[in-house]
Write a protein that holds these residues in place. Structure first.
Motif, mmCIF file in Angstrom:
data_model
loop_
_atom_site.group_PDB
_atom_site.id
_atom_site.type_symbol
_atom_site.label_atom_id
_atom_site.label_comp_id
_atom_site.label_asym_id
_atom_site.label_seq_id
_atom_site.Cartn_x
_atom_site.Cartn_y
_atom_site.Cartn_z
ATOM 1 N N SER A 164 4.837 6.573 4.227
ATOM 2 C CA SER A 164 5.954 5.942 3.533
ATOM 3 C C SER A 164 6.469 6.773 2.366
ATOM 4 O O SER A 164 7.407 6.368 1.696
ATOM 5 N N CYS A 165 5.876 7.915 2.122
ATOM 6 C CA CYS A 165 6.239 8.766 0.988
ATOM 7 C C CYS A 165 7.507 9.573 1.299
ATOM 8 O O CYS A 165 7.781 9.898 2.456
ATOM 9 N N LYS A 203 0.858 -1.180 0.000
ATOM 10 C CA LYS A 203 0.000 0.000 0.000
ATOM 11 C C LYS A 203 0.895 1.231 0.000
ATOM 12 O O LYS A 203 1.971 1.216 0.561
ATOM 13 N N ASN A 204 0.430 2.279 -0.613
ATOM 14 C CA ASN A 204 1.194 3.509 -0.689
ATOM 15 C C ASN A 204 0.628 4.539 0.272
ATOM 16 O O ASN A 204 0.011 5.503 -0.138
ATOM 17 N N HIS A 205 0.843 4.306 1.567
ATOM 18 C CA HIS A 205 0.373 5.233 2.584
ATOM 19 C C HIS A 205 1.268 6.462 2.631
ATOM 20 O O HIS A 205 2.461 6.395 2.345
ATOM 21 N N CYS A 206 0.714 7.572 3.023
ATOM 22 C CA CYS A 206 1.453 8.830 3.064
ATOM 23 C C CYS A 206 2.683 8.771 3.970
ATOM 24 O O CYS A 206 3.688 9.399 3.675
ATOM 25 N N ASN A 254 -3.521 12.869 6.978
ATOM 26 C CA ASN A 254 -3.568 11.640 7.767
ATOM 27 C C ASN A 254 -2.511 10.684 7.235
ATOM 28 O O ASN A 254 -2.424 10.447 6.037
ATOM 29 N N LYS A 255 -1.700 10.130 8.130
ATOM 30 C CA LYS A 255 -0.581 9.302 7.692
ATOM 31 C C LYS A 255 -1.015 7.979 7.056
ATOM 32 O O LYS A 255 -0.255 7.367 6.330
ATOM 33 N N GLN A 256 -2.247 7.535 7.282
ATOM 34 C CA GLN A 256 -2.736 6.297 6.679
ATOM 35 C C GLN A 256 -3.391 6.517 5.314
ATOM 36 O O GLN A 256 -3.755 5.560 4.648
ATOM 37 N N ARG A 257 -3.510 7.760 4.894
ATOM 38 C CA ARG A 257 -4.165 8.071 3.624
ATOM 39 C C ARG A 257 -3.302 7.607 2.452
ATOM 40 O O ARG A 257 -2.082 7.606 2.525
ATOM 41 N N MET A 258 -3.938 7.190 1.370
ATOM 42 C CA MET A 258 -3.227 6.785 0.156
ATOM 43 C C MET A 258 -3.511 7.819 -0.928
ATOM 44 O O MET A 258 -4.670 8.060 -1.270
ATOM 45 N N PHE A 299 2.010 9.776 -4.409
ATOM 46 C CA PHE A 299 2.981 8.994 -3.632
ATOM 47 C C PHE A 299 4.271 8.793 -4.421
ATOM 48 O O PHE A 299 4.247 8.461 -5.600
#
Length: 96
Positions: free
Chosen positions: A56-57, A51-54, A85-89, A93
């Motif tokens: 990890s960007c 998943k490309n969560h924020c 939100n850090k879980q947002r995709m 990314f």
């Protein structure tokens, strides 16, 4: 996509009793039996779904430009210049 038992989420290296299964097999916690490493099954579930969560960007920062920290559960995005939100995709990314 290859859906081998050795790459499945349910494929375990040990049985619930703690004993290792025979060579060339894995313990299937879904079916409760030994399965061949390279057996293809329709119940296959990948180990890790990317998943490309924020968080990890490469644009994600833990502090704002002003030096204060973002709200709980948020990160600062240098690209969007806002708290997200850090879980947002997001489509923007970029891998680190």
């Amino acid at each position: 996509m290859e859906n081998f038992c050795k790459d499945c989420k349910y494929g375990c290296e040990t049985k619930p009793t703690g004993i290792k299964p025979q060579t060339g097999t894995v313990w299937c916690s879904h079916r409760g039996m030994q399965m061949g490493l390279n057996r293809q099954m329709p119940c296959f579930v990948p180990l890790k779904i990317k998943k490309n969560h924020c968080f990890s960007c490469k644009h994600a920062k833990i502090t704002k430009p002003s030096g204060e920290s973002p709200s709980l559960g948020n990160i600062w995005c240098d690209k969007k210049r806002e708290e997200i939100n850090k879980q947002r995709m997001m489509d923007c990314f970029e891998q680190i």
